[in-house]
Design a protein around this motif. Structure first.
Motif, PDB file in Angstrom:
ATOM      1  N   GLY A   1       0.839  -1.199   0.000  1.00 43.63           N
ATOM      2  CA  GLY A   1       0.000   0.000   0.000  1.00 43.63           C
ATOM      3  C   GLY A   1       0.866   1.237   0.000  1.00 43.63           C
ATOM      4  O   GLY A   1       2.032   1.194   0.437  1.00 43.63           O
ATOM      5  N   SER A   2       0.308   2.359  -0.488  1.00 38.25           N
ATOM      6  CA  SER A   2       1.166   3.545  -0.520  1.00 38.25           C
ATOM      7  C   SER A   2       1.397   4.100   0.881  1.00 38.25           C
ATOM      8  O   SER A   2       2.273   4.933   1.076  1.00 38.25           O
ATOM      9  N   LEU A   3       0.651   3.609   1.870  1.00 37.08           N
ATOM     10  CA  LEU A   3       0.979   3.991   3.253  1.00 37.08           C
ATOM     11  C   LEU A   3       2.387   3.525   3.619  1.00 37.08           C
ATOM     12  O   LEU A   3       3.126   4.234   4.293  1.00 37.08           O
TER      13      LEU A   3
ATOM     14  N   TYR B   1      -4.009  14.761   3.182  1.00 37.00           N
ATOM     15  CA  TYR B   1      -4.342  13.409   3.621  1.00 37.00           C
ATOM     16  C   TYR B   1      -3.986  13.227   5.094  1.00 37.00           C
ATOM     17  O   TYR B   1      -2.836  13.417   5.487  1.00 37.00           O
TER      18      TYR B   1
ATOM     19  N   TYR C   1       5.515  17.759  -0.179  1.00 36.27           N
ATOM     20  CA  TYR C   1       4.576  16.651  -0.407  1.00 36.27           C
ATOM     21  C   TYR C   1       3.322  17.186  -1.084  1.00 36.27           C
ATOM     22  O   TYR C   1       2.710  18.149  -0.603  1.00 36.27           O
TER      23      TYR C   1
ATOM     24  N   ASP D   1       2.348  12.138  -4.527  1.00 37.15           N
ATOM     25  CA  ASP D   1       1.456  11.026  -4.160  1.00 37.15           C
ATOM     26  C   ASP D   1       0.297  11.018  -5.161  1.00 37.15           C
ATOM     27  O   ASP D   1      -0.570  11.880  -5.148  1.00 37.15           O
TER      28      ASP D   1
ATOM     29  N   CYS E   1      -2.108   8.561  -5.898  1.00 37.55           N
ATOM     30  CA  CYS E   1      -2.918   7.333  -5.789  1.00 37.55           C
ATOM     31  C   CYS E   1      -4.328   7.458  -6.366  1.00 37.55           C
ATOM     32  O   CYS E   1      -4.998   6.445  -6.552  1.00 37.55           O
TER      33      CYS E   1
ATOM     34  N   LYS F   1      -7.102   2.327  -4.941  1.00 41.04           N
ATOM     35  CA  LYS F   1      -8.243   3.119  -5.420  1.00 41.04           C
ATOM     36  C   LYS F   1      -8.753   2.602  -6.764  1.00 41.04           C
ATOM     37  O   LYS F   1      -9.922   2.742  -7.082  1.00 41.04           O
TER      38      LYS F   1
ATOM     39  N   ARG G   1      -3.664  -4.230  -0.483  1.00 39.89           N
ATOM     40  CA  ARG G   1      -2.452  -3.597   0.062  1.00 39.89           C
ATOM     41  C   ARG G   1      -1.279  -3.670  -0.921  1.00 39.89           C
ATOM     42  O   ARG G   1      -0.211  -4.201  -0.607  1.00 39.89           O
TER      43      ARG G   1
HETATM   44  C1  LIG Z   1      -3.372  10.624  -0.616  1.00 41.30           C
HETATM   45  C2  LIG Z   1      -3.278   9.224  -0.126  1.00 41.30           C
HETATM   46  N1  LIG Z   1      -2.081   8.615  -0.094  1.00 41.30           N
HETATM   47  C3  LIG Z   1      -1.948   7.361   0.325  1.00 41.30           C
HETATM   48  C4  LIG Z   1      -3.046   6.629   0.745  1.00 41.30           C
HETATM   49  C5  LIG Z   1      -2.818   5.239   1.236  1.00 41.30           C
HETATM   50  O1  LIG Z   1      -3.384   4.305   0.387  1.00 41.30           O
HETATM   51  P1  LIG Z   1      -2.929   2.782   0.306  1.00 41.30           P
HETATM   52  O2  LIG Z   1      -1.970   2.526   1.420  1.00 41.30           O
HETATM   53  O3  LIG Z   1      -4.173   1.999   0.475  1.00 41.30           O
HETATM   54  O4  LIG Z   1      -2.285   2.637  -1.031  1.00 41.30           O
HETATM   55  C6  LIG Z   1      -4.317   7.201   0.726  1.00 41.30           C
HETATM   56  C7  LIG Z   1      -5.491   6.432   1.173  1.00 41.30           C
HETATM   57  O5  LIG Z   1      -6.591   6.898   1.282  1.00 41.30           O
HETATM   58  C8  LIG Z   1      -4.439   8.540   0.285  1.00 41.30           C
HETATM   59  O6  LIG Z   1      -5.606   9.163   0.240  1.00 41.30           O
END
Ligand SMILES: Cc1ncc(COP(=O)(O)O)c(C=O)c1O
Length: 414
Positions: free
Chosen positions: A102-104, A128, A175, A210, A212, A243, A250
């Protein structure tokens, strides 16, 4: 022998985040969380893909990282190379991509690579919550830049960079969520992206892009990624399948110059992200991504229409918003009298979950009467009923809206 439960509390090191509350289930009307539309998860395609890829390559699961090495399943990275070139104008190879959980995880990895306690970063003023919370937890100072209809304002960014220079502070990164910004839904145009790059280069501050939500644009047209426009490789780009396909998988990714990626990689200490998800995604996306995304965005657009209609019907002119060009959320301004943190608490008791603005902004007073409503996950009926229930709570707490569904109400606080 001692009795009773073991006490872990004295063992916990200083600086841990507060203890988590137990999950008690989703609200009846949930307008929170970046969830997707359950009806739009391409189940048949994913089942078919899982079957095909497991029959063909399932035995590679016996090896950490499959046979692809630590950067992730190679066919998925190859798919991304083609997709990023076609959609975002990014020229890269599979070796410039790291698949993450996941991008988290991308946010965590980039932060741990670049940031130390006391550092300063520049972010969009409304941003975010997941990014904001991480920075707060790391003890990093954030400078919020106000947005307009095209995203981060360049005059404000230039002024902030000058101000920091005067104070001898070198920000670590800028960012930005330039393509369907979270929470405002704005898209930064190409010209502004060029201005941002110029400021980044003039001040020697890299950009953390970012992207996503970039697949979720109604007309499918997006400006090139800032990463693609950079001539000096001063951009780290992250994206996600959360998304466009499903968040529970993930799977996200980082695109960065090797100089940076080679410092990020040792921090990814989980021996690779889940392999099955990567295999199924690669198999599915190679044949079906392009036909899936327009179906998804048509469904999301229809839900947004329902949400905007419900807001107009229930709140009238008390709810102000811009019609976003894509995404899964609406950033709504209510009258100044409304404190959305109080509204969020009160509405939760009625089964309606909303994101109060101050949790999504560096400017708590600007965002005090704003809220974020996510519309992908609830059904059309739930959207209508949830907005009606929210309006009822808002009227009871704040006397706003004065009218509900064109019937004049007596204001609670009048
Ligand atoms: C701007 C942004 N970055 C990152 C994420 C993380 O997403 P994920 O970890 O599911 O890829 C979100 C999730 O809502 C987001 O809104």
């Amino acid at each position: 022998m001692t009795t009773g439960t073991f006490d872990f509390a004295p063992l916990l090191p200083a600086g841990l985040p507060p203890a988590a509350a137990r999950w008690t289930g989703l609200s009846t009307y949930s307008f929170v969380g970046g969830n997707n539309d359950p009806d739009q998860v391409p189940l048949d395609g994913l089942i078919e893909a899982a079957d095909a890829v497991l029959k063909r390559e399932g035995r590679t699961l016996a090896t950490y990282g499959l046979a692809s090495g630590p950067q992730g399943y190679r066919p998925l990275r190859e798919f991304l190379v083609g997709k990023l070139k076609r959609d975002a104008g990014i020229s890269c190879t599979a070796d410039d991509i790291l698949i993450v959980s996941g991008s988290l995880q991308a946010l965590d990895l980039v932060n741990h690579t670049l940031l130390a306690h006391g550092d300063t970063v520049i972010i969009e003023q409304d941003t975010y919550q997941g990014a904001l919370n991480r920075l707060t937890r790391l003890g990093v100072n954030t400078v919020g830049i106000p947005l307009d209809g095209e995203g981060m304002r360049m005059d404000a960014l230039a002024a902030a960079l000058e101000e920091l220079k005067r104070k001898n502070i070198q920000p670590k990164y800028i960012y930005t969520i330039p393509t369907v910004q979270n929470p405002t839904g704005t898209i930064m145009g190409e010209q502004r992206r060029l201005e941002l790059l110029k400021l980044s280069e003039d001040h020697g501050v890299p950009i953390f892009e970012d992207d996503c939500y970039a697949d979720l644009i109604w007309d499918g047209r997006r400006p090139p990624a800032i990463y693609a426009m950079s001539k000096r490789a001063g951009v780290i780009h992250i994206g996600s399948f959360s998304k466009s396909i499903a968040p529970a998988l993930r799977v996200g990714y980082i695109v960065a110059p090797w100089e940076v990626l080679s410092r990020i990689l040792p921090l990814k200490t989980d021996a690779g992200s889940g392999a099955l998800e990567q295999m199924v995604l690669a198999e599915f996306c190679a044949g079906h991504f392009d036909e899936h995304v327009p179906k998804l965005t048509r469904g999301l657009r229809a839900k947004l229409e329902t949400l905007m209609e419900a807001l107009a019907e229930q709140f009238g002119t008390a709810a102000e918003f811009e019609d976003p060009k894509g995404g899964i959320f609406l950033w709504v301004k209510l009258p100044d009298i409304v404190d959305t943190q109080i509204l969020a608490q009160a509405s939760l008791a009625s089964g309606v979950a909303i994101n109060p603005g101050p949790e999504w902004s560096t400017d708590k007073s600007y965002s005090r009467s704003r809220m974020r409503l996510c519309f992908a996950s609830p059904s059309h009926d739930e959207i209508r009923q949830g907005v009606a229930a929210l309006a009822e709570v808002c009227r009871r707490e704040f006397g706003v809206p004065a009218r509900i569904a064109n019937v004049e109400q007596r204001s609670a606080r009048a």
